[in-house]
Write a protein that holds these residues in place. Sequence first.
Motif, mmCIF file in Angstrom:
data_model
loop_
_atom_site.group_PDB
_atom_site.id
_atom_site.type_symbol
_atom_site.label_atom_id
_atom_site.label_comp_id
_atom_site.label_asym_id
_atom_site.label_seq_id
_atom_site.Cartn_x
_atom_site.Cartn_y
_atom_site.Cartn_z
ATOM 1 N N GLU A 1 0.852 -1.187 0.000
ATOM 2 C CA GLU A 1 0.000 0.000 0.000
ATOM 3 C C GLU A 1 0.888 1.238 0.000
ATOM 4 O O GLU A 1 1.872 1.318 0.729
ATOM 5 C CB GLU A 1 -0.886 -0.003 1.233
ATOM 6 N N THR A 2 0.546 2.197 -0.845
ATOM 7 C CA THR A 2 1.300 3.450 -0.894
ATOM 8 C C THR A 2 0.385 4.600 -0.500
ATOM 9 O O THR A 2 -0.840 4.507 -0.595
ATOM 10 C CB THR A 2 1.883 3.712 -2.299
ATOM 11 N N PHE A 3 1.011 5.671 -0.049
ATOM 12 C CA PHE A 3 0.282 6.845 0.414
ATOM 13 C C PHE A 3 0.787 8.067 -0.343
ATOM 14 O O PHE A 3 1.994 8.249 -0.489
ATOM 15 C CB PHE A 3 0.519 7.057 1.915
ATOM 16 N N PRO A 4 -0.121 8.916 -0.827
ATOM 17 C CA PRO A 4 0.328 10.161 -1.468
ATOM 18 C C PRO A 4 0.939 11.077 -0.412
ATOM 19 O O PRO A 4 0.368 11.263 0.660
ATOM 20 C CB PRO A 4 -0.949 10.743 -2.071
ATOM 21 N N CYS A 5 2.109 11.606 -0.712
ATOM 22 C CA CYS A 5 2.851 12.412 0.270
ATOM 23 C C CYS A 5 3.408 13.668 -0.374
ATOM 24 O O CYS A 5 3.522 13.775 -1.589
ATOM 25 C CB CYS A 5 4.044 11.627 0.812
ATOM 26 N N ILE A 6 3.773 14.589 0.478
ATOM 27 C CA ILE A 6 4.576 15.740 0.085
ATOM 28 C C ILE A 6 5.896 15.591 0.825
ATOM 29 O O ILE A 6 5.915 15.434 2.045
ATOM 30 C CB ILE A 6 3.896 17.060 0.472
ATOM 31 N N VAL A 7 7.014 15.585 0.092
ATOM 32 C CA VAL A 7 8.338 15.438 0.699
ATOM 33 C C VAL A 7 9.125 16.716 0.449
ATOM 34 O O VAL A 7 9.287 17.159 -0.687
ATOM 35 C CB VAL A 7 9.093 14.224 0.097
ATOM 36 N N TRP A 8 9.607 17.311 1.534
ATOM 37 C CA TRP A 8 10.431 18.514 1.466
ATOM 38 C C TRP A 8 11.811 18.157 1.984
ATOM 39 O O TRP A 8 11.953 17.681 3.101
ATOM 40 C CB TRP A 8 9.796 19.613 2.319
ATOM 41 N N ASP A 9 12.839 18.341 1.133
ATOM 42 C CA ASP A 9 14.200 17.995 1.539
ATOM 43 C C ASP A 9 15.046 19.224 1.863
ATOM 44 O O ASP A 9 16.261 19.139 2.000
ATOM 45 C CB ASP A 9 14.886 17.135 0.483
ATOM 46 N N GLY A 10 14.406 20.361 1.996
ATOM 47 C CA GLY A 10 15.122 21.591 2.311
ATOM 48 C C GLY A 10 15.385 22.446 1.085
ATOM 49 O O GLY A 10 15.637 23.635 1.198
ATOM 50 N N LYS A 11 15.325 21.846 -0.106
ATOM 51 C CA LYS A 11 15.562 22.573 -1.349
ATOM 52 C C LYS A 11 14.393 22.430 -2.313
ATOM 53 O O LYS A 11 13.994 23.388 -2.950
ATOM 54 C CB LYS A 11 16.828 22.071 -2.033
ATOM 55 N N THR A 12 13.874 21.217 -2.426
ATOM 56 C CA THR A 12 12.795 20.957 -3.374
ATOM 57 C C THR A 12 11.660 20.199 -2.703
ATOM 58 O O THR A 12 11.856 19.502 -1.716
ATOM 59 C CB THR A 12 13.295 20.134 -4.583
ATOM 60 N N MET A 13 10.501 20.346 -3.304
ATOM 61 C CA MET A 13 9.317 19.656 -2.819
ATOM 62 C C MET A 13 8.908 18.656 -3.903
ATOM 63 O O MET A 13 8.937 18.981 -5.087
ATOM 64 C CB MET A 13 8.188 20.659 -2.579
ATOM 65 N N SER A 14 8.550 17.442 -3.500
ATOM 66 C CA SER A 14 8.076 16.447 -4.462
ATOM 67 C C SER A 14 6.809 15.795 -3.928
ATOM 68 O O SER A 14 6.483 15.911 -2.749
ATOM 69 C CB SER A 14 9.155 15.401 -4.751
ATOM 70 N N TYR A 15 6.101 15.113 -4.822
ATOM 71 C CA TYR A 15 4.796 14.549 -4.482
ATOM 72 C C TYR A 15 4.742 13.058 -4.823
ATOM 73 O O TYR A 15 3.947 12.636 -5.643
ATOM 74 C CB TYR A 15 3.691 15.295 -5.246
ATOM 75 N N PRO A 16 5.577 12.242 -4.190
ATOM 76 C CA PRO A 16 5.584 10.806 -4.514
ATOM 77 C C PRO A 16 4.494 10.041 -3.761
ATOM 78 O O PRO A 16 3.850 10.571 -2.853
ATOM 79 C CB PRO A 16 6.959 10.357 -4.033
ATOM 80 N N HIS A 17 4.307 8.812 -4.168
ATOM 81 C CA HIS A 17 3.485 7.862 -3.415
ATOM 82 C C HIS A 17 4.468 6.910 -2.743
ATOM 83 O O HIS A 17 5.186 6.179 -3.423
ATOM 84 C CB HIS A 17 2.554 7.081 -4.354
ATOM 85 N N LEU A 18 4.540 6.950 -1.415
ATOM 86 C CA LEU A 18 5.520 6.179 -0.660
ATOM 87 C C LEU A 18 4.850 5.076 0.140
ATOM 88 O O LEU A 18 3.711 5.218 0.576
ATOM 89 C CB LEU A 18 6.283 7.087 0.305
ATOM 90 N N THR A 19 5.610 3.999 0.375
ATOM 91 C CA THR A 19 5.137 2.939 1.262
ATOM 92 C C THR A 19 5.396 3.374 2.703
ATOM 93 O O THR A 19 6.163 4.306 2.964
ATOM 94 C CB THR A 19 5.870 1.614 0.997
ATOM 95 N N GLN A 20 4.769 2.689 3.636
ATOM 96 C CA GLN A 20 4.961 3.021 5.051
ATOM 97 C C GLN A 20 6.419 2.844 5.452
ATOM 98 O O GLN A 20 6.966 3.632 6.219
ATOM 99 C CB GLN A 20 4.052 2.159 5.931
ATOM 100 N N LYS A 21 7.101 1.841 4.900
ATOM 101 C CA LYS A 21 8.515 1.605 5.209
ATOM 102 C C LYS A 21 9.369 2.783 4.737
ATOM 103 O O LYS A 21 10.266 3.239 5.448
ATOM 104 C CB LYS A 21 8.997 0.312 4.565
#
Length: 55
Positions: A13-33
């Motif tokens: 199962e994947t979850f839609p997320c917003i990931v901010w690494d300090g420079k860029t923002m991305s919108y991946p679908h990540l697993t809980q792990k």
Amino acid sequence: MFENIKKLFRKEETFPCIVWDGKTMSYPHLTQKQIDDINTKPEYKGWIVTLKKEQ
């Protein structure tokens, strides 16, 4: 044995997320792990994962 083969093809199962690494923002679908890894591993220090709310 059939169960072991079946586990190989089971999609996690994947979850839609917003990931901010300090420079860029991305919108991946990540697993809980993957989310847990970003939140706990020192190599991802400063990264922020926010789960997108489904409406």
